[in-house]
Design a protein around this motif. Structure first.
Motif, mmCIF file in Angstrom:
data_model
loop_
_atom_site.group_PDB
_atom_site.id
_atom_site.type_symbol
_atom_site.label_atom_id
_atom_site.label_comp_id
_atom_site.label_asym_id
_atom_site.label_seq_id
_atom_site.Cartn_x
_atom_site.Cartn_y
_atom_site.Cartn_z
ATOM 1 N N PRO A 29 0.860 -1.192 0.000
ATOM 2 C CA PRO A 29 0.000 0.000 0.000
ATOM 3 C C PRO A 29 0.892 1.237 0.000
ATOM 4 C CG PRO A 29 0.087 -0.931 2.181
ATOM 5 C CD PRO A 29 0.797 -1.917 1.274
ATOM 6 N N HIS A 77 -7.016 4.138 7.058
ATOM 7 C CA HIS A 77 -6.780 2.950 6.228
ATOM 8 C C HIS A 77 -6.509 1.724 7.097
ATOM 9 C CE1 HIS A 77 -4.969 0.014 3.600
ATOM 10 N NE2 HIS A 77 -3.852 0.083 4.316
ATOM 11 N N SER A 119 -9.178 1.898 0.871
ATOM 12 C CA SER A 119 -8.499 3.064 0.309
ATOM 13 C C SER A 119 -9.138 4.320 0.893
ATOM 14 C CB SER A 119 -8.636 3.073 -1.218
ATOM 15 O OG SER A 119 -7.985 1.957 -1.776
ATOM 16 N N ILE A 169 -9.268 8.651 0.868
ATOM 17 C CA ILE A 169 -8.962 9.895 0.164
ATOM 18 C C ILE A 169 -9.251 11.064 1.089
ATOM 19 C CG2 ILE A 169 -9.462 11.354 -1.829
ATOM 20 C CD1 ILE A 169 -10.520 8.892 -3.239
ATOM 21 N N TYR A 222 -4.732 8.635 -0.373
ATOM 22 C CA TYR A 222 -4.061 7.367 -0.126
ATOM 23 C C TYR A 222 -4.722 6.354 -1.055
ATOM 24 C CZ TYR A 222 -3.297 2.779 1.613
ATOM 25 O OH TYR A 222 -2.993 1.462 1.658
ATOM 26 N N MET A 223 -3.946 5.697 -1.890
ATOM 27 C CA MET A 223 -4.505 4.807 -2.901
ATOM 28 C C MET A 223 -3.959 3.398 -2.707
ATOM 29 S SD MET A 223 -6.257 7.047 -4.539
ATOM 30 C CE MET A 223 -6.638 6.681 -6.231
ATOM 31 N N HIS A 224 -4.821 2.398 -2.883
ATOM 32 C CA HIS A 224 -4.434 1.002 -2.731
ATOM 33 C C HIS A 224 -4.893 0.236 -3.966
ATOM 34 C CE1 HIS A 224 -3.217 -2.590 -0.738
ATOM 35 N NE2 HIS A 224 -4.427 -3.095 -0.659
ATOM 36 N N ILE A 231 -4.139 0.701 -6.938
ATOM 37 C CA ILE A 231 -4.340 1.533 -8.122
ATOM 38 C C ILE A 231 -3.431 1.095 -9.263
ATOM 39 C CG2 ILE A 231 -2.671 3.326 -7.495
ATOM 40 C CD1 ILE A 231 -4.588 5.367 -8.695
#
Length: 217
Positions: free
Chosen positions: A125, A149, A155, A157, A202-204, A206
């Motif tokens: 992550p 998270h 995820s 944002i 925060y991106m997971h 992606i």
């Protein structure tokens, strides 16, 4: 899994800041006495990030030089009896390790910039940080996002409310209010008429989605 890596895209042309950004990357514009990128790196380190990848473009040397050791400048300050300034120009990355990668073919949008981080993040992550909004508080904004998270396993944002007149200027999200300041996102769109604006993300997973996009195209 704890979030220990961050990606910061800084390859854009920053056309809204011309002519200033004709020769200086937007991330190197200063707010008071520090460039924007320094605020982001400081926040990342304060949030527990250990490695940062800067996706750079044209004028990349300016960003790379900023984080490089400058022995000549340090010697100059020592010769002039200005050693007190040295801590301000040394160890600018804090406890984090800084990596650079040049966006192939120039700036092609955020998705492409994040795709460039594929090898850096692997299956871990990671955080994506933007310098459009600088937030300062008792707890770093990114740390709050990472904590959510870890609590929810989803995820996250970071967003902020804006006036209706400013909605067309930003990427937006809409969704269902779950608890205080926490929403379940139902829709994300670039500049529609809704009231939450994407600020930091925060991106997971992606990268996997971008991989599929690349294969489809």
């Amino acid at each position: 899994m704890s979030v220990k890596k961050a990606v910061i895209p800084v390859a854009g042309f920053a056309t809204r800041f011309l002519p200033a950004c004709k020769s200086v990357p937007k991330c190197m514009l200063t707010i008071v006495d520090k460039p924007i990128i320094q605020y982001l790196v400081d926040e990342a380190v304060a949030s527990g990030i250990e490695e940062i990848l800067l996706v750079v473009g044209r004028k990349k040397e300016v960003v790379e030089d900023y984080f490089s050791e400058d022995k000549e400048l340090e010697d100059f300050l020592k010769e002039r009896g200005k050693e007190s300034f040295i801590p301000q120009i040394s160890n600018l990355s804090g406890k984090a390790k800084i990596h650079f990668i040049e966006e192939e073919g120039g700036a092609k949008g955020l998705g492409h910039a994040i795709y460039m981080a594929k090898d850096f993040v692997g299956n871990e992550p990671f955080a994506i940080m933007y310098g459009d909004v600088i937030m300062q508080g008792e707890k770093p904004c990114l740390k709050e996002i990472i904590e959510q998270h870890e609590k929810l396993g989803a995820s996250i944002i970071g967003v902020e409310k804006v006036d209706w007149k400013d909605v067309p200027k930003y990427g937006n999200v809409s969704g269902e209010l779950i608890s205080d300041r926490l929403y379940k996102v139902e829709k994300m769109q670039e500049k529609p008429k809704v009231w939450l604006v994407q600020k930091k993300a925060y991106m997971h997973m992606i990268i996997k989605q971008l991989d599929l996009t690349q294969e489809t195209n």
